[in-house]
Write a protein that holds these residues in place. Structure first.
Motif, PDB file in Angstrom:
ATOM      1  N   LYS A  88       0.828  -1.204   0.000  1.00  0.00           N
ATOM      2  CA  LYS A  88       0.000   0.000   0.000  1.00  0.00           C
ATOM      3  C   LYS A  88       0.865   1.258   0.000  1.00  0.00           C
ATOM      4  CE  LYS A  88      -3.621   2.453   2.543  1.00  0.00           C
ATOM      5  NZ  LYS A  88      -4.468   2.465   3.765  1.00  0.00           N
ATOM      6  N   LYS A  89       1.929   1.256   0.797  1.00  0.00           N
ATOM      7  CA  LYS A  89       2.806   2.426   0.849  1.00  0.00           C
ATOM      8  C   LYS A  89       3.527   2.617  -0.480  1.00  0.00           C
ATOM      9  CE  LYS A  89       6.455   4.668   3.521  1.00  0.00           C
ATOM     10  NZ  LYS A  89       7.353   4.588   4.699  1.00  0.00           N
ATOM     11  N   SER A  90       3.914   1.512  -1.116  1.00  0.00           N
ATOM     12  CA  SER A  90       4.562   1.613  -2.429  1.00  0.00           C
ATOM     13  C   SER A  90       3.622   2.247  -3.445  1.00  0.00           C
ATOM     14  CB  SER A  90       5.002   0.226  -2.908  1.00  0.00           C
ATOM     15  OG  SER A  90       6.073  -0.260  -2.135  1.00  0.00           O
ATOM     16  N   PHE A  91       2.349   1.832  -3.418  1.00  0.00           N
ATOM     17  CA  PHE A  91       1.365   2.409  -4.354  1.00  0.00           C
ATOM     18  C   PHE A  91       1.181   3.898  -4.088  1.00  0.00           C
ATOM     19  CE2 PHE A  91       0.127  -1.812  -5.719  1.00  0.00           C
ATOM     20  CZ  PHE A  91      -0.364  -1.599  -6.996  1.00  0.00           C
ATOM     21  N   GLU A  92       1.096   4.281  -2.837  1.00  0.00           N
ATOM     22  CA  GLU A  92       0.907   5.691  -2.504  1.00  0.00           C
ATOM     23  C   GLU A  92       2.108   6.529  -2.951  1.00  0.00           C
ATOM     24  OE1 GLU A  92       0.251   5.535   1.677  1.00  0.00           O
ATOM     25  OE2 GLU A  92      -1.897   5.072   1.503  1.00  0.00           O
ATOM     26  N   ALA A  93       3.317   6.007  -2.707  1.00  0.00           N
ATOM     27  CA  ALA A  93       4.520   6.727  -3.117  1.00  0.00           C
ATOM     28  C   ALA A  93       4.612   6.822  -4.632  1.00  0.00           C
ATOM     29  CB  ALA A  93       5.754   6.025  -2.554  1.00  0.00           C
ATOM     30  N   ASP A 127       2.133   6.745  -6.873  1.00  0.00           N
ATOM     31  CA  ASP A 127       1.093   7.590  -7.460  1.00  0.00           C
ATOM     32  C   ASP A 127       1.459   9.071  -7.394  1.00  0.00           C
ATOM     33  OD1 ASP A 127      -1.305   8.145  -8.699  1.00  0.00           O
ATOM     34  OD2 ASP A 127      -2.467   8.127  -6.852  1.00  0.00           O
ATOM     35  N   LYS A 128       2.284   9.450  -6.413  1.00  0.00           N
ATOM     36  CA  LYS A 128       2.675  10.856  -6.275  1.00  0.00           C
ATOM     37  C   LYS A 128       3.693  11.293  -7.319  1.00  0.00           C
ATOM     38  CE  LYS A 128       1.874  11.038  -1.271  1.00  0.00           C
ATOM     39  NZ  LYS A 128       2.538  11.123   0.060  1.00  0.00           N
TER      40      LYS A 128
END
Length: 431
Positions: free
Chosen positions: A381-386, A388-389
Motif C-alpha cells: 500500500k505504501k509503495s502504491f501511494e509513493a 502515485d505521487k
C-alpha cells in the motif's frame, strides 16, 4: 448542547492562501496588460438603483427577472421615497452610468476603463459559478467623434484579450465572434425569430418556451441538448444585417486576420442582454470548466448610453469570470503536473529484491525512461501511494516477477493492470 458552527452562505466561499497568490498574479497581469493598451481603473459602487439594470440589461433577461439581489431601502424621513437598490449583477451598466454622471464624454476623448471586483447573482451554484463572483472587465466608450464606433476598437479589444490569456499561460483557448446588427437590424431579426419559434415552441424545453415569448435571442444561446436540432433550423442573424453592419463586421474580421488572432464565426452567438449591438464575442476553454466552458464574453453596445438617459456614446466591453479563469489555470497546472510525472516507479516486494529493482531501473533509464526506485521494506500500500505521487505507472517486482522476468505494471490514469515481459517493458512504459 453545543451550537452548530456558522458557515459561508451557500453559493459563496472564502479564498485562502496559497490560492490567493494565484488570484493576485492574475489581477497583476491583467493590470499590466491593460496599462499597455491605455486603460485606467474605475471603481463603481457595489450597489446601484435597480432601474439602472432594468433599463440597461433588460427587464426580460434572466439576470433582471430571476437573479438579482434587490431590496427596498426604507425612507429615513417623510419627505423621502424608498429606493429600490440592487447588488450589481454586472458592471457595464454601472460604468456607463458613471460615464454619463461625470460627463466623461465632454472631453471628446475615447475613454478606456477597466475594473476588478465582485458581482452578485442568485444563480444555481455549480462549478465555477457562485452567487458572489469576481469579474475582470473593461469598457471602451466615447462620443462618436472619438472613433468609438470604429471596427478597429472591436479588434483591438479582442487582440488585447488574446494577449492577456497568452500571458497568463492559458493555452488552447478558442474565440467565437458574431454580429447581432444595429438597433434597427435586431428588432427585424427578433420578429423573424418569434415567427419561426411559434410553431415549434411547444417542442422546446420549459425554459426555452418562456424565452421564446420574453427574449427569443436567449433561445439561440441555450445549452439544452434536446433543443439543439430545432435551434439549428432557426433563421440566422447574418441574413438580417444591413449593409453598414455587414461592412463593420467584415472590417473586424479583417483586422483580426491582420493581427493573427484565430477565431470562428458563430451565427448563434447573440448574448442575451438588451444592450448588445453589432460585434459579440466569447472566449472558451475545454479544460477545467465542464460543459459551461465560457471564460469571458462581451460585445458592442452602441445605444446603451441613450437607454440610460445619456448622450450618444458608442462602446464595446467585456467581462472575464475570474473564478472560472482561476479554475482553468488550476486545471492546466494539474494536467501539466501529471504529464511531468516519471514514466515508472519500481516497487520491490521485500528487501531481497532491492538489488534487482535497481538493476532494472538502470536498464530502463539507459533506454531513456525516467524511473524512481522504491524500497523493499515498504508495504504494498505504501509503495502504491509513493508511486502515485511521482509516476504514471508502478512496476511491481516480487519473487515471481524476478524469476519469470514478467512484470506486473499498473497504469494509474486508467487503473489498468497488465503483465509485461521484460523484452517488451521499455515499449510498454514509453506508450
Amino acid at each position: 448542547m453545543a451550537s452548530s458552527s456558522i458557515k459561508a452562505v451557500r453559493g459563496t466561499r472564502d479564498l485562502l492562501p496559497p490560492e490567493t497568490d494565484l488570484w493576485n498574479r492574475v489581477e497583476a497581469t491583467a493590470r499590466a496588460v491593460f496599462a499597455r493598451y491605455g486603460f485606467g481603473e474605475i471603481r463603481t459602487p457595489l450597489f446601484e438603483e435597480t432601474s439602472l439594470f432594468a433599463r440597461g440589461v433588460g427587464e426580460e433577461t434572466d439576470i433582471v427577472s430571476k437573479e438579482m439581489y434587490t431590496w427596498e431601502d426604507r425612507a429615513r424621513a417623510a419627505s423621502e421615497k424608498a429606493q429600490s437598490l440592487t447588488l450589481r449583477p454586472e458592471n457595464t451598466a454601472g460604468v456607463v452610468r458613471a460615464y454619463i454622471e461625470h460627463k466623461l464624454g465632454d472631453t471628446g476623448n475615447l475613454q478606456k476603463l477597466f475594473y476588478i471586483g465582485p458581482m452578485f447573482r442568485r444563480e444555481r451554484p455549480q462549478r465555477g459559478r457562485y452567487r458572489q463572483f469576481w469579474q475582470i472587465g473593461a469598457e471602451v466608450i466615447g462620443p462618436p467623434t472619438s472613433g468609438a464606433e470604429s471596427a478597429v476598437r472591436d479588434a483591438e479589444v479582442l487582440e488585447m484579450l488574446a494577449s492577456l490569456l497568452d500571458e497568463l499561460g492559458i493555452t488552447g483557448w478558442t474565440l467565437s465572434v458574431n454580429s447581432v446588427g444595429s438597433s434597427t437590424d435586431r428588432p427585424r431579426y427578433v420578429a423573424a425569430l418569434r415567427e419561426a419559434l411559434a410553431p415549434i415552441k411547444d417542442q422546446l424545453s420549459p425554459d426555452n418556451q418562456r424565452r421564446a415569448e420574453t427574449n427569443p435571442l436567449r433561445v439561440l444561446d441555450s445549452k439544452e441538448e434536446t433543443d439543439q436540432a430545432l435551434i439549428d433550423g432557426l433563421p440566422k442573424i447574418a441574413d438580417f444585417l444591413d449593409a453598414e453592419s455587414t461592412e463593420h463586421f467584415r472590417q473586424v474580421l479583417a483586422a483580426l486576420d491582420a493581427c493573427g488572432v484565430p477565431y470562428t464565426v458563430n451565427p448563434r452567438l447573440v448574448r442575451g442582454l438588451d444592450y448588445y449591438t453589432r460585434t459579440t464575442f466569447e472566449f472558451s476553454h475545454s479544460v477545467g470548466l465542464g460543459s459551461q466552458n465560457a471564460l469571458l464574453g462581451g460585445g458592442r453596445y452602441d445605444g446603451l448610453s441613450e437607454m440610460l438617459g445619456g448622450p450618444r456614446a458608442p462602446g464595446i466591453g467585456f467581462a472575464i469570470g475570474e473564478d472560472r479563469l482561476i479554475l482553468t489555470l488550476q486545471a492546466q497546472a494539474k494536467a501539466a503536473s501529471a504529464t511531468k510525472k516519471l514514466d515508472a516507479f519500481i516497487a520491490p516486494m521485500g528487501v531481497e529484491r532491492n538489488a534487482a529493482a535497481l538493476a532494472l531501473a538502470k536498464d530502463l533509464r539507459r533506454a531513456g525512461l525516467s524511473v524512481e526506485v522504491g524500497d523493499g521494506g515498504f508495504r504494498l500500500k505504501k509503495s502504491f501511494e509513493a508511486a502515485d505521487k511521482v509516476a504514471r505507472r508502478i512496476v511491481i517486482l516480487g519473487e515471481d516477477e524476478v524469476a519469470s522476468e514478467v512484470y506486473t505494471v499498473k497504469e494509474f490514469a486508467t487503473a489498468t493492470q497488465t503483465k509485461v515481459p521484460k523484452a517488451e517493458l521499455v515499449e510498454a512504459l514509453q506508450a
